[in-house]
Structure formats: structure tokens, C-alpha cells
Write an enzyme that holds these catalytic residues in place. Structure first.
Site, PDB file in Angstrom:
ATOM      1  N   GLY A 109     127.635   3.810   3.450  1.00  0.00           N
ATOM      2  CA  GLY A 109     127.432   5.129   4.332  1.00  0.00           C
ATOM      3  C   GLY A 109     125.993   5.280   5.087  1.00  0.00           C
ATOM      4  O   GLY A 109     125.737   6.345   5.347  1.00  0.00           O
ATOM      5  N   THR A 165     125.161   3.856   8.137  1.00  0.00           N
ATOM      6  CA  THR A 165     125.403   4.300   9.399  1.00  0.00           C
ATOM      7  C   THR A 165     126.210   5.666   9.403  1.00  0.00           C
ATOM      8  O   THR A 165     125.585   6.346  10.287  1.00  0.00           O
ATOM      9  CB  THR A 165     126.469   3.223   9.922  1.00  0.00           C
ATOM     10  OG1 THR A 165     126.139   1.976   9.617  1.00  0.00           O
ATOM     11  CG2 THR A 165     126.369   3.387  11.480  1.00  0.00           C
ATOM     12  N   SER A 189     114.187 -12.510 -11.962  1.00  0.00           N
ATOM     13  CA  SER A 189     114.884 -11.737 -13.116  1.00  0.00           C
ATOM     14  C   SER A 189     115.738 -12.417 -13.901  1.00  0.00           C
ATOM     15  O   SER A 189     116.324 -11.767 -14.988  1.00  0.00           O
ATOM     16  CB  SER A 189     115.591 -10.450 -12.474  1.00  0.00           C
ATOM     17  OG  SER A 189     116.702 -10.950 -11.802  1.00  0.00           O
ATOM     18  N   LYS A 222     121.884  -3.144 -10.717  1.00  0.00           N
ATOM     19  CA  LYS A 222     122.318  -3.928 -11.730  1.00  0.00           C
ATOM     20  C   LYS A 222     123.232  -3.321 -12.941  1.00  0.00           C
ATOM     21  O   LYS A 222     124.248  -3.790 -13.519  1.00  0.00           O
ATOM     22  CB  LYS A 222     121.160  -4.768 -12.321  1.00  0.00           C
ATOM     23  CG  LYS A 222     120.593  -5.850 -11.499  1.00  0.00           C
ATOM     24  CD  LYS A 222     119.230  -6.295 -11.673  1.00  0.00           C
ATOM     25  CE  LYS A 222     118.495  -7.347 -11.269  1.00  0.00           C
ATOM     26  NZ  LYS A 222     117.357  -7.627 -11.560  1.00  0.00           N
TER      27      LYS A 222
END
Ligand code: ADP
Length: 772
Positions: free
Chosen positions: A303, A305, A663, A706
Site C-alpha cells: 500500500g 502507492t 544474518s 522475518k
């Protein structure tokens, strides 16, 4: 009905930005139309040639008869030409032509050169007989000579102008096709130019721009229309007039209304909405805010835009989206210089022209996907646009005058900040828009997406019913994404399928007889009707309204589920661990696999890893080797030297996707620990964290994405670096309740949490070495 036959020699022109063509033709002879054969698509007629080309050369008779007339004509012609400036090459050529050409050709040529009205030209064309032609042309010549004499008398010093007027006329046998509308067109064009000048003078453009425009219009007036530059200059001036130099919409800003509007348009995204409201509130208090440029960063379909659009709506401003994905030429932003063929202004100026006001909301979509090429760096051009200190005098190459962009509200969107050039990033305030949780997606679907899709497909809630469990099914089994775009598409597919049913039902209702005659024999069982909406058996009867989209219907419309929970089955052997990765498309779970074989102590890495990731793998191995004794890790032959006669292969699935980042460190350690100890990693644990050589766990980014990914995949326990604990606050309470978080600050803690029953450390025997 007399015309000139001509040969088209050249056609020049283009369709852009407006169709403008110049036709170069060579006149051959007069002809007369005998009969029109057809008019469309172009006229075809039977014609008769009127004057013969050869008659000039071998008809001596005519010369005697016309001798006197032609001699007289020749004299006038010479007199006229000699009054002109002989230093102009065209005039000198004309003088030579007078001597070289047969006299009979002169009336036609001179008529086209001297100043005559269209009417007069047509009369000469109509004069088929040579004698008549000479007689008619002589007065015209005389008129021109007298006119010139008069002018020379009155404006002695400035005679050049008039010579030029004559001289620039076409001076060869090549004539324009006489057309009745030519004069009108010329006049019209002239009127246009006058109008344009008027518009320029009355427009509110800056002083500098006005000066440039007036200079250009002066040039335009002197330019023949056939010059390509004419069209160019004219387009330029038209653009200058159209640009909203001083036109703006009035902001209507009311924070309370803005909050309601934002809440109505978008569910969830609290952090983003809060920041946007702050931004708007400051704007309300201080009008000419040289504020920061907001940049929404997040996966596709969350969302970004549509929030930009809502901001424009709350402010009552015009909205314009500039897609920057793949733009790799700085002239896309800044325009081409006008010297180029087909030059045009850049997207910023074009956008301003489109919206017609100087204070729109510009959404710079996908700034992270700007390219770079030999044609310059568009990001550098954007720097000037986005810098509040500079953009009040933004100079587009095409315009070549400064335009004030300081009233424009810029909002940028991106999927990741990693590829945004640092200088550009520095000018923007980054607002992260993370992906949605399943619960949020269900709410968004039922509040926004489903009503929107129903409306688009002309359906009503009385015709279709999608219960929440179905939505959840679509979310978990048919989509795997952080945003809601794919969900929206799936809902669209359902609506289309239902629309067919509804339309068919209506058809049947209007023609009940036919349906019964044709398909009356078919027996429809109740079960078939409820089981499947696409079952052909129930076509005979209109479907029961509302059509309920249940699991079976879902399978019929969308096909078998695309995603299954696969976590548990993949952790059935040692050497596999689940990591959490962040991608521009949101969080992902990632299986890291390891295997060992006889070899010479080599490490093979596959799965398109970046340098950082490869280093993590080396770090992990080194740490495990140095701690092998402590954890009782051995290679296949029982030695604590893990790489002794052993090769290790580490693989990161989804091999086609490039992966990089630190990570995965803890995951690699866990995976290898499992491989060397022969124990299984718990199947419901996922982990993320950077490691150091000493076994510390360092914080990483993208925790929220994540965690959401792990939750989506049905995992229960998540190991994160202790220093990332603060990031958990952003995660919705209901998700946090579903999961157990393990904070780890060193690898011991990670391993203990990752294996059922902990990962035993062999207690170090403190040995006292006495030197006594
Ligand atoms: P992005 O620009 O982030 O890729 P869009 O703004 O195009 O995504 O959003 C895709 C669709 O999802 C839009 O139709 C939008 O209305 C809808 N959407 C996304 N997030 C929300 C939300 N929180 N509430 C309502 N609709 C949403």
C-alpha cells in the site's frame, strides 16, 4: 479545373509532437480534369495535358508571334531582379535563370516567386495560352517593381528586409502545389503565432522565461514554416505557455479529517499513518515547510502507492505518479537539450504540464530501481529535484529556464534502501512499511479488497459470500507474499468465476422455457450443487444466491493449493536448519542444508551467495573447529579435527536467487553443529543473527519481516540476537503470543535453544598445574 502535374521529390516531417509534413514537388505541366473517376480515399481523375513540355524548344513560330510580349516581360523581370541584392546567392541564381530559361517558362516561374495572392496565381495557372499568360503576368511584375521602388524611397536604410522577403521565396522551377487553402493556412498560422504571443504576454511565467519566450517568438515570426525548427520552436513555446508557472490548488488541510481518511482507506500500517499525520500536522502549522521528503520502503503490495494517493486526497492536491523503475538516462528526469531531434522535457516538467498546477503531490515510484548508463546518472539529476535548497530553480534542459519546484510535495517509494544511491537516501526520510500478518491481511481483504473487487465485477454481497476461513485459506495456501497484491488478484479471479455464474443464472431466468426444453432431462443432485460451483450439472438451474465460496469452490476456481507447510518433513535428518532471510519482497524462511563426504577439507558453497554470506560460512566453520572438543563434535572418523579427510557442502535452496548478508551466520553454525553431532535441529525453530569469530551473536535488520515470515510458515520458536529485542515491540501482540522468542547473545545460547534438550557442553576440567 486546371491544375499542375507534379512529381513528389521529397517528403520530410514527423508525427511527433504534432503531425507536420513538408512536401517538395517538381511541377511538370498544366493539366485539365476531364472526368472525376472516384473521390475516396483520394481523388482519381481522367486528365488531359494542356501545355506540352517540348513546345518550348521546338515551336519557333510562337516566338515570333509572342516576341514582343516576351521581350517586354523579360525586361521587366530583369529590372525587378536587379533591384534586389545581388550578393544574395539565390538572387544571383535567379538572374542567371532569366537568361538561361526559355522565355515561355518565365511567367510561371516569376509568378510563383513574386508577391501575388493565391487568387492571382490561380488565374495565371488557368491561362493556358501563352499570350494570355504573358499579358496577365506583366501587370503583376510592374506592381511589384513599383512597390519596391516606393519602399526603397521611404525606407532607404532598411531596404534589406524587402529584398529578403523576395529572396527567400522558392526560386526554382520547383513550385508549391497551388492549393486554395494555402493562403488561409498561412494566415491562420500567422494568427496562431500572434495568439501565441498574446498568450505568452498574458501568462504568469517568470521574468527570465518571458524574456526567452519573446526572443523565441521573434525568431518564429521570421522563420519559414517548412523549417523543421519552426515546429520545434512552436512546441517549445506552447509548452512554456501551458506550464503552471503560478497556478496552484489551495490546500485544504484538516488533521482530524486526514486521520479519518487515512484510516478509512487503509487498515493497519499504524507507524506509517502516524508519521504521515505528523508530517501533515507540521504542514498545517507552517505552510511553506521545506520539509523532508518521505520515502516509503517496503515489499510490493503493502500500500505504499495508495498511501501516497491518500495523502494527495487529504491535502486536496493533484496527484501524479512518476515511475522510475528502469530509468537509466538522466534526460528522462531533466529533459533533452532542444538541439536534439525529438527532444522533449523530462518527466518532472511533463508531470507538471499534465497536472496543470505547481503544487501537486509527485510520487516517485521505485527509486531503488533507478539504473545507470552512459547517458548519465538519473539519481544525480533527482538530487537537484529533491533538495529543498535547490529545487526552487530546477532547470530542465529542454526548458532551459528555471522552474520553481519548491511547492511540489515529493513522496518516494522503494522496495529496499540497499540500492538507493547514498546521496539520494540522505535527502529522504525513510519510513519502513513492513509486510502484513495473516490477521491483518484478512481484515484488509474484508474491509477493502473484497468490496472493491465486487464493485469492479458488478457483483453485490447478495450474490457472493466469502467467509473469513476461505480468505485465510487463500492467504496461506494460494499466496506467499508480504503484501496483498497476489491476494487481491486471487479475489479477482473468484469474482470473475462468480460473475459468470450470476450472468448465466440471469440468462436462464429470462429464458426459462428454453432452458427446460434443452436441459430438462438432466437430474441435478443437491450435493453437486453445493459441492462445486463450476460443476456443469448445475447449469440447468440458477445457482442459489448468495454463492458461497467454500474450500471446494476455491479448489475449482484457483486450482489445487500452491503452497503447503513443508517445514516438518525437511528437518528429518541432521544437517538442516531453518534460517530467516530478508528480501525486498518481505521476509522468507530459508532452509540451510549441509552434508559431508570424504575429501581434503574443502568447503563448497552453492545457492548464489554473496561475499558476506561466504565469509559467514567460513566464520562458522572456524568457530566450530575451534570449539569441537568442547561440544564433542567429530568428523566421520571420530576425530575432533572436523575437516580432516572431510569435505563439507553447504547449500542454500532457491539457488537461482542471489543471497547476501550476514544474518545467516547462526543458521550455518546450527546446521553444521547438527551435521557433526548427528542430532536433529528442532523442527519448529527458526533463527537469525550475525556471528563473530569469538562466538558472539550480533544484531541484524528486518526483524519484523522475518518474524512475520516465520509465523506465516507455522514455526513456533524464533532465536534472535539479544540486541534485537527492542524490534519485537513493533510486532502485533497476537503474533508475539503465538511465538516463543529466544534472545541469544552468544552461540552457546543459540545451540542450546535449537536442539531438543539443549546442546551439551563438556564441562572444562580446570586443571591446576603446579610448578612446585
Ligand atoms: P505498493 O505500492 O506498496 O506496491 P499498492 O499501493 O499498489 O502497493 O497496493 C496494492 C493494493 O493493495 C492497492 O489496491 C491497495 O489499495 C491495497 N492495500 C495495500 N495495503 C492496504 C491496506 N493497509 N489497507 C487497504 N488496502 C491496502
Amino acid at each position: 479545373r486546371i491544375g499542375t502535374a507534379a512529381l513528389a521529390v521529397q517528403v520530410v516531417g514527423s508525427n511527433w509532437p504534432k503531425p507536420h509534413y513538408t512536401l517538395l514537388v517538381t511541377g511538370l505541366c498544366r493539366f485539365q480534369i476531364l472526368q472525376l473517376l472516384k473521390e475516396k480515399p483520394y481523388p482519381v481523375a481522367e486528365v488531359e495535358q494542356l501545355d506540352r513540355l517540348e513546345q518550348f524548344t521546338n515551336q519557333h513560330k510562337s516566338e515570333e508571334e509572342l516576341g514582343e510580349l516576351s521581350e517586354q516581360f523579360y525586361k521587366y523581370a530583369v529590372q525587378l531582379v536587379e533591384m534586389l541584392d545581388m550578393s544574395v546567392p539565390a538572387v544571383a541564381k535567379l538572374r542567371r535563370l532569366l537568361d538561361n530559361l526559355p522565355r515561355e517558362a518565365l511567367p510561371d516561374i516569376l509568378t510563383s516567386i513574386i508577391r501575388t495572392s493565391n487568387q492571382e496565381k490561380l488565374q495565371i495557372l488557368d491561362a493556358v495560352r501563352l499570350e494570355e499568360r504573358f499579358k496577365m503576368t506583366i501587370p503583376l511584375l510592374v506592381r511589384q517593381i513599383e512597390g519596391l521602388k516606393l519602399l526603397q524611397k521611404t525606407r532607404k536604410p532598411k531596404q534589406d528586409d524587402d529584398k529578403r522577403v523576395v529572396a527567400i521565396r522558392p526560386n526554382r522551377r520547383i513550385n508549391h502545389i497551388p492549393s486554395t487553402t494555402e493562403d488561409e493556412e498561412e494566415e491562420e498560422d500567422h494568427d496562431d503565432v500572434v495568439m501565441l504571443e498574446k498568450k505568452i504576454r498574458t501568462s504568469s511565467m517568470s521574468e527570465q522565461a518571458l524574456k526567452v519566450c519573446l526572443k523565441e517568438i521573434k525568431r518564429l515570426k521570421k522563420m519559414p514554416q517548412s523549417m523543421p525548427e519552426y515546429a520545434l520552436t512552436r512546441n517549445y513555446l506552447e509548452l512554456m505557455v501551458e506550464l503552471p508557472w503560478n497556478k496552484s490548488t489551495k490546500d485544504r488541510l484538516e488533521i482530524r479529517a486526514a486521520r479519518i481518511l487515512l484510516d478509512n482507506d487503509h487498515y493497519a500500517m499504524e507507524k506509517l499513518k502516524k508519521r504521515v499525520l505528523e508530517y501533515l500536522a507540521v504542514r498545517q502549522l507552517k505552510n511553506n515547510l521545506k520539509g523532508p521528503i518521505l520515502c516509503f520502503v517496503g515489499p510490493p503490495g503493502v500500500g505504499k502507492t495508495s498511501v501516497g494517493r491518500s495523502i494527495a486526497k487529504t491535502l486536496g492536491r493533484e496527484f501524479h505518479r512518476i515511475a522510475l523503475g528502469g530509468v537509466c538516462d538522466q534526460s528522462d528526469i531533466r529533459g533533452h537539450r532542444r538541439t536534439y531531434v525529438g527532444s522533449m522535457p523530462g518527466r518532472i516538467i511533463n508531470g507538471l504540464k499534465t497536472v496543470g498546477v505547481n503544487n501537486p503531490v509527485f510520487l516517485l515510484d521505485e527509486v531503488d530501481k533507478l539504473g545507470k548508463s552512459l547517458q548519465g546518472d538519473p539519481a544525480a539529476a533527482l538530487l537537484e529535484v529533491l533538495d529543498p535548497e535547490q529545487n526552487h530553480s530546477f532547470t530542465d534542459h529542454y526548458l532551459n529556464v528555471a522552474f520553481d519546484l519548491s511547492q511540489v510535495l515529493f513522496i518516494a517509494t522503494a522496495n529496499t534502501t540497499a540500492t538507493i544511491p547514498p546521496a539520494l537516501l540522505d535527502r529522504m526520510e525513510i519510513i519502513q512499511v513492513p509486510g502484513y500478518t495473516q490477521e491483518e491481511k484478512i481484515e484488509i481483504a474484508h474491509r477493502h479488497l473484497i468490496p472493491k473487487q465486487l464493485e469492479q465485477h458488478g457483483l453485490t454481497p447478495q450474490q457472493i459470500q466469502i467467509p473469513q476461513v476461505t480468505t485465510l485459506d487463500i492467504i496461506t495456501r494460494y499466496t506467499r507474499e508480504a503484501g496483498v497484491r497476489s491476494l487481491d488478484r486471487k479475489l479477482g479471479a473468484i469474482c470473475r468465476a462468480v460473475a459468470v455464474k450470476v450472468a448465466e443464472g440471469q440468462h436462464k431466468e429470462t429464458k426459462p422455457d428454453r432452458a427446460e426444453v434443452g436441459e430438462g432431462e438432466e437430474h441435478v443432485t443437491e450435493d453437486a450443487k453445493t459441492e462445486s460451483i463450476s460443476d456443469t450439472a448445475d447449469l440447468a438451474l440458477p445457482p442459489e444466491m448468495p454463492i458461497l465460496i467454500d474450500f471446494h469452490a476455491l479448489k475449482d476456481i484457483l486450482g489445487p493449493p500452491m503452497y503447503e507447510m513443508e517445514v516438518s518433513e525437511r528437518l528429518s535428518q541432521p544437517g538442516v536448519a531453518i534460517g530467516l532471510a530478508w528480501t525486498p519482497l518481505g521476509g522468507e524462511i530459508m532452509f540451510v542444508e549441509a552434508s559431508r563426504m570424504d575429501g581434503e577439507g574443502q568447503l563448497t558453497l552453492t545457492g548464489q551467495l554473496g561475499d558476506v554470506m561466504k565469509e559467514s560460512a567460513h566464520l562458522a566453520i572456524s568457530w566450530l573447529r575451534s570449539n569441537a572438543k568442547r561440544y564433542q563434535l567429530t568428523n566421520a572418523s571420530g576425530s575432533f579435527d572436523l575437516l580432516d579427510n572431510t569435505d563439507i557442502h553447504l547449500h542454500f535452496p532457491a539457488g537461482a536467487v542471489t543471497k547476501d548478508g550476514p544474518s545467516a551466520g547462526v543458521t550455518i553454525v546450527t546446521c553444521l553443529a547438527s551435521l557433526f553431532s548427528g542430532r536433529l535441529v528442532c523442527s519448529d525453530v527458526a533463527m537469525t543473527g550475525e556471528i563473530t569469530l569469538r562466538g558472539l551473536v550480533l544484531p541484524v535488520g528486518g526483524i519484523k519481516d522475518k518474524v512475520l515470515a516465520a509465523h506465516r510458515a507455522g514455526l513456533k520458536r524464533i532465536i534472535i540476537p539479544r540486541r534485537n529485542e527492542k524490534d519485537l515491540e513493533e510486532i502485533a501482540v497476537n503474533i508475539r503470543q503465538d511465538l516463543t522468542f529466544v534472545m541469544a547473545s552468544c552461540l552457546d545460547e543459540v545451540l542450546n535453544a535449537a536442539f531438543d534438550g539443549g546442546f551439551a557442553v563438556k564441562p572444562r576440567v580446570e586443571r591446576l598445574n603446579s610448578k612446585l
